[in-house]
Design a protein around this motif. Sequence first.
Motif, PDB file in Angstrom:
ATOM      1  N   ILE A 203       0.818  -1.202   0.000  1.00  0.00           N
ATOM      2  CA  ILE A 203       0.000   0.000   0.000  1.00  0.00           C
ATOM      3  C   ILE A 203       0.854   1.256   0.000  1.00  0.00           C
ATOM      4  CG2 ILE A 203      -1.996  -1.083   1.080  1.00  0.00           C
ATOM      5  CD1 ILE A 203      -1.118  -0.070   3.732  1.00  0.00           C
ATOM      6  N   ALA A 204       2.143   1.144   0.344  1.00  0.00           N
ATOM      7  CA  ALA A 204       3.014   2.324   0.393  1.00  0.00           C
ATOM      8  C   ALA A 204       3.461   2.697  -1.009  1.00  0.00           C
ATOM      9  CB  ALA A 204       4.220   2.067   1.285  1.00  0.00           C
TER      10      ALA A 204
ATOM     11  N   HIS B 145       1.755   4.992  -4.377  1.00  0.00           N
ATOM     12  CA  HIS B 145       0.587   5.785  -4.764  1.00  0.00           C
ATOM     13  C   HIS B 145      -0.283   5.103  -5.798  1.00  0.00           C
ATOM     14  CE1 HIS B 145       0.683   9.589  -2.607  1.00  0.00           C
ATOM     15  NE2 HIS B 145       1.930   9.243  -2.378  1.00  0.00           N
TER      16      HIS B 145
ATOM     17  N   SER C 257      -2.438   2.748  -3.759  1.00  0.00           N
ATOM     18  CA  SER C 257      -3.382   3.396  -2.852  1.00  0.00           C
ATOM     19  C   SER C 257      -4.491   4.108  -3.641  1.00  0.00           C
ATOM     20  CB  SER C 257      -2.680   4.308  -1.847  1.00  0.00           C
ATOM     21  OG  SER C 257      -1.865   5.236  -2.480  1.00  0.00           O
TER      22      SER C 257
ATOM     23  N   ILE D 248      -6.952   1.409  -4.689  1.00  0.00           N
ATOM     24  CA  ILE D 248      -7.842   1.063  -3.578  1.00  0.00           C
ATOM     25  C   ILE D 248      -8.899   2.133  -3.370  1.00  0.00           C
ATOM     26  CG2 ILE D 248      -7.904   0.808  -1.062  1.00  0.00           C
ATOM     27  CD1 ILE D 248      -5.277  -0.714  -1.303  1.00  0.00           C
TER      28      ILE D 248
ATOM     29  N   ILE E  81      -8.639  -5.022   2.930  1.00  0.00           N
ATOM     30  CA  ILE E  81      -7.382  -4.852   2.203  1.00  0.00           C
ATOM     31  C   ILE E  81      -6.274  -5.715   2.808  1.00  0.00           C
ATOM     32  CG2 ILE E  81      -5.666  -3.153   1.442  1.00  0.00           C
ATOM     33  CD1 ILE E  81      -7.926  -1.014   2.213  1.00  0.00           C
ATOM     34  N   PHE E  82      -5.540  -6.387   1.956  1.00  0.00           N
ATOM     35  CA  PHE E  82      -4.379  -7.178   2.379  1.00  0.00           C
ATOM     36  C   PHE E  82      -3.181  -6.863   1.504  1.00  0.00           C
ATOM     37  CE2 PHE E  82      -7.628  -9.569   4.381  1.00  0.00           C
ATOM     38  CZ  PHE E  82      -7.015 -10.149   5.476  1.00  0.00           C
ATOM     39  N   GLN E  83      -1.991  -6.883   2.119  1.00  0.00           N
ATOM     40  CA  GLN E  83      -0.752  -6.722   1.368  1.00  0.00           C
ATOM     41  C   GLN E  83      -0.062  -8.071   1.231  1.00  0.00           C
ATOM     42  OE1 GLN E  83       1.647  -3.024   2.212  1.00  0.00           O
ATOM     43  NE2 GLN E  83       0.882  -3.363   4.256  1.00  0.00           N
TER      44      GLN E  83
ATOM     45  N   HIS F  72       3.079  -8.077   0.082  1.00  0.00           N
ATOM     46  CA  HIS F  72       4.497  -7.714   0.158  1.00  0.00           C
ATOM     47  C   HIS F  72       5.295  -8.449  -0.918  1.00  0.00           C
ATOM     48  CE1 HIS F  72       4.162  -5.253   3.739  1.00  0.00           C
ATOM     49  NE2 HIS F  72       3.348  -6.156   4.226  1.00  0.00           N
TER      50      HIS F  72
ATOM     51  N   GLU G 113       4.007 -16.698  -0.533  1.00  0.00           N
ATOM     52  CA  GLU G 113       3.461 -17.325   0.676  1.00  0.00           C
ATOM     53  C   GLU G 113       2.402 -16.436   1.328  1.00  0.00           C
ATOM     54  OE1 GLU G 113       6.731 -17.310  -0.020  1.00  0.00           O
ATOM     55  OE2 GLU G 113       6.766 -19.458  -0.505  1.00  0.00           O
ATOM     56  N   ARG G 114       2.705 -15.132   1.392  1.00  0.00           N
ATOM     57  CA  ARG G 114       1.739 -14.235   2.013  1.00  0.00           C
ATOM     58  C   ARG G 114       0.483 -14.118   1.167  1.00  0.00           C
ATOM     59  NH1 ARG G 114       3.525  -9.501   5.879  1.00  0.00           N
ATOM     60  NH2 ARG G 114       5.466 -10.375   6.648  1.00  0.00           N
TER      61      ARG G 114
ATOM     62  N   ALA H 292      -1.530 -17.105   1.961  1.00  0.00           N
ATOM     63  CA  ALA H 292      -2.096 -16.983   3.310  1.00  0.00           C
ATOM     64  C   ALA H 292      -3.252 -15.979   3.321  1.00  0.00           C
ATOM     65  CB  ALA H 292      -1.014 -16.554   4.307  1.00  0.00           C
TER      66      ALA H 292
ATOM     67  N   ILE I 196      -4.467   5.179   3.586  1.00  0.00           N
ATOM     68  CA  ILE I 196      -3.226   4.451   3.370  1.00  0.00           C
ATOM     69  C   ILE I 196      -2.278   5.202   2.438  1.00  0.00           C
ATOM     70  CG2 ILE I 196      -4.216   2.188   3.844  1.00  0.00           C
ATOM     71  CD1 ILE I 196      -4.578   1.732   0.944  1.00  0.00           C
ATOM     72  N   ALA I 197      -2.792   6.190   1.691  1.00  0.00           N
ATOM     73  CA  ALA I 197      -1.944   6.927   0.741  1.00  0.00           C
ATOM     74  C   ALA I 197      -1.135   7.980   1.484  1.00  0.00           C
ATOM     75  CB  ALA I 197      -2.794   7.577  -0.341  1.00  0.00           C
TER      76      ALA I 197
ATOM     77  N   SER J 232       1.286   4.017   6.049  1.00  0.00           N
ATOM     78  CA  SER J 232       1.681   2.751   5.430  1.00  0.00           C
ATOM     79  C   SER J 232       2.864   2.134   6.182  1.00  0.00           C
ATOM     80  CB  SER J 232       1.929   2.902   3.928  1.00  0.00           C
ATOM     81  OG  SER J 232       2.843   3.914   3.668  1.00  0.00           O
TER      82      SER J 232
ATOM     83  N   GLU K  75       2.075  -5.350  10.632  1.00  0.00           N
ATOM     84  CA  GLU K  75       2.101  -6.646   9.938  1.00  0.00           C
ATOM     85  C   GLU K  75       3.352  -7.451  10.260  1.00  0.00           C
ATOM     86  OE1 GLU K  75       1.404  -6.178   5.756  1.00  0.00           O
ATOM     87  OE2 GLU K  75      -0.759  -6.045   6.078  1.00  0.00           O
TER      88      GLU K  75
ATOM     89  N   TYR L 172       2.194 -11.002  11.675  1.00  0.00           N
ATOM     90  CA  TYR L 172       2.388 -12.152  10.787  1.00  0.00           C
ATOM     91  C   TYR L 172       3.211 -13.238  11.485  1.00  0.00           C
ATOM     92  CZ  TYR L 172       3.305 -14.627   6.384  1.00  0.00           C
ATOM     93  OH  TYR L 172       3.385 -15.559   5.389  1.00  0.00           O
TER      94      TYR L 172
ATOM     95  N   HIS M  29      -3.636 -12.519  11.228  1.00  0.00           N
ATOM     96  CA  HIS M  29      -3.921 -11.801   9.995  1.00  0.00           C
ATOM     97  C   HIS M  29      -4.236 -10.349  10.329  1.00  0.00           C
ATOM     98  CE1 HIS M  29      -4.097 -15.263   7.328  1.00  0.00           C
ATOM     99  NE2 HIS M  29      -4.537 -15.905   8.392  1.00  0.00           N
ATOM    100  N   VAL M  30      -3.874  -9.479   9.420  1.00  0.00           N
ATOM    101  CA  VAL M  30      -4.138  -8.062   9.620  1.00  0.00           C
ATOM    102  C   VAL M  30      -5.101  -7.591   8.537  1.00  0.00           C
ATOM    103  CG1 VAL M  30      -3.124  -5.752   9.634  1.00  0.00           C
ATOM    104  CG2 VAL M  30      -1.889  -7.666  10.671  1.00  0.00           C
TER     105      VAL M  30
ATOM    106  N   ILE N 291      -7.090  -4.494   6.948  1.00  0.00           N
ATOM    107  CA  ILE N 291      -6.898  -3.044   6.926  1.00  0.00           C
ATOM    108  C   ILE N 291      -8.140  -2.329   6.394  1.00  0.00           C
ATOM    109  CG2 ILE N 291      -5.436  -1.185   6.029  1.00  0.00           C
ATOM    110  CD1 ILE N 291      -3.402  -3.569   5.350  1.00  0.00           C
TER     111      ILE N 291
END
Lengths: 346, 346
Positions: free
Chosen positions: A71-72, A74, A77, A80, A96-98, A100, A104-105, A108, B71-72, B77, B84, B88, B93-94, B96
């Motif tokens: 999300i970091a 622009h 974001s 979204i 919302i999920f990241q 990264h 694996e994430r 998950a 988040i922007a 972020s 997270e 994690y 789980h997170v 958002i």
Amino acid sequence: MEAITIKDIARALNISTSTVSRALRNSYEINPETKKLVMEYAEKMNYRPNPIALSLKDSKSKSIGVIIPEIANHFFSQLINGIESIAYNLGYHVVIFQSHDSYEREVANTNYLVSRKVDGLLVSLASLTTNLFHFQDLMERGLPIVFLDRVPKEIETHKVVADNFDGSYQATSHLIQTGKRRIAHLTSPIYLSITTERLAGYRKALEDNGIPFDESYVRYCIYGGKVVAENEEAIGELLALPEPPDAIFTASDRLTTGCLAVLQKRRIKIPEEIAIVGFTNISVAELLNPPLTAVVQPALEMGQQAVELLIRLIEHPQKKGDYEIRFLQTSLITRESSVGKQALKT
Amino acid sequence: MEAITIKDIARALNISTSTVSRALRNSYEINPETKKLVMEYAEKMNYRPNPIALSLKDSKSKSIGVIIPEIANHFFSQLINGIESIAYNLGYHVVIFQSHDSYEREVANTNYLVSRKVDGLLVSLASLTTNLFHFQDLMERGLPIVFLDRVPKEIETHKVVADNFDGSYQATSHLIQTGKRRIAHLTSPIYLSITTERLAGYRKALEDNGIPFDESYVRYCIYGGKVVAENEEAIGELLALPEPPDAIFTASDRLTTGCLAVLQKRRIKIPEEIAIVGFTNISVAELLNPPLTAVVQPALEMGQQAVELLIRLIEHPQKKGDYEIRFLQTSLITRESSVGKQALKT
């Protein structure tokens, strides 16, 4: 003859009424064999759903899961915000999920979202994802998924992307028009859809202008520029070439600002020695030193269109199959990093 | 007579609250003798379960809801990345959500998260939130909530904040040391905790240096700088003062870059005519024109500490009550926007 009910089907097949009900709704939670069994029996017995009962039992969560790399950034974001602007008005929650950029994430996140019974998913693939089973499996079980930005070739569903080929073609052509000839391309891992699309546009623009494509001017950054050392190394290699580039065309937000940082640090004059044009939706492109020529993606619109397509799939599952791929136009915003102070067209 | 709680039963029988809770739910995990003991005591004392609290406490989802304004924004972020990184690894789980600084959305997000049975919430308040009932009610019903950054005075729980007073004090003192005397302060709505804390640090630094505090140099932006016109208007008012400011201290990311944009547009020399120092975690502060002197918040650490405190509340609910407020140090990064090219200390 009295109408047959879900209870009758359940009793006849020796399964629970909730399994029958979900099987009849083609829910992804029920395995295909059971679904087939239930649907065939229902057909044979001339089962007709009671529409009021259906709507009562329909346990839609009115929520949409979004899985994006980070999300970091622009671009994401804004994507979204586009998704939320439509979803919120249609009564859907957006979760919302990241990932990264980790496979694996992503898996998950997907499993978690499904266990919490979202009605559908919007996904932009992690850069390290090559296996798509976690999505294919869910789609086969009936969960609507729409991909955007970073999309898989192998899965058939709605997809919303920027016209990356055209955006790159325009950016590269612009650099050629300003007199640059040795144009390098700093980009993301090759197996992402956006990478191959952007590379193709860059290559075509070079060739249309009589400049041969030279692989040694292309650098792939596995972390997409998120690791500073990666930018430094890639640009170091480009500068060490027998004929170093006179321009760098960067393929993402991080690569663009990272490239600017490295050139500034090396006190290279932008654009006189090396010009920069990059894909970026950063809000402060104009405030940078120098202000950055940018290929801007219509992130807000991409998010809006993707969520509209997803909600259509959720609410009208019978219309599945007519999948669209939407290409949205990018815009080239010309600033000093490519044309300098004097030549700046305003 | 006050209603008896699970805690009271646990204390009376000298067993854990989770044993009591599971016994009352007739869980197979509890042996029949204990169940009988608990149920008989509960019966005798006329215990009545709070059905909502029960459903909230029931079946841990191993997930944490995060509600932030937007988040922007690099500060948020980074905060989320901190959350997270810890969650994690601890198997949570997170999820958002953005409030977009709207009270209604914050309430809708909260209700949704609770209906999806998250185990706890991390919240940074929307700027338009003044009524806190949606959080107070949940906490009374047993849902752990930890606040961070924008925190409510009225709710007792763990809170993690930057040392906003000290960050402002340092930034203002720095401007005074560079010779500035008419230092304006561009900030967020007055009812946010961060606003009053930052205003207090600014005021104290002025007074400690013999400069009287002057309310006409302070401008509150209701949208925190998200609306461009708001920045332009506030700065226009400051410049129209009989003695316009020679420096502007900005209290947030958007206000800082917005202020830079407005001064650039008006071709005001930074820092010679007006210096800028601002709270911002923007990743490209160094690449801006001029590079920006920034009060940087330890966003990653704030997220990490907040989620640790929340998970402690979730996993050891009996330890509730010893609530902490953690103040994390900010750092002042000096760049050209306050000290110019010549004087720049590197």
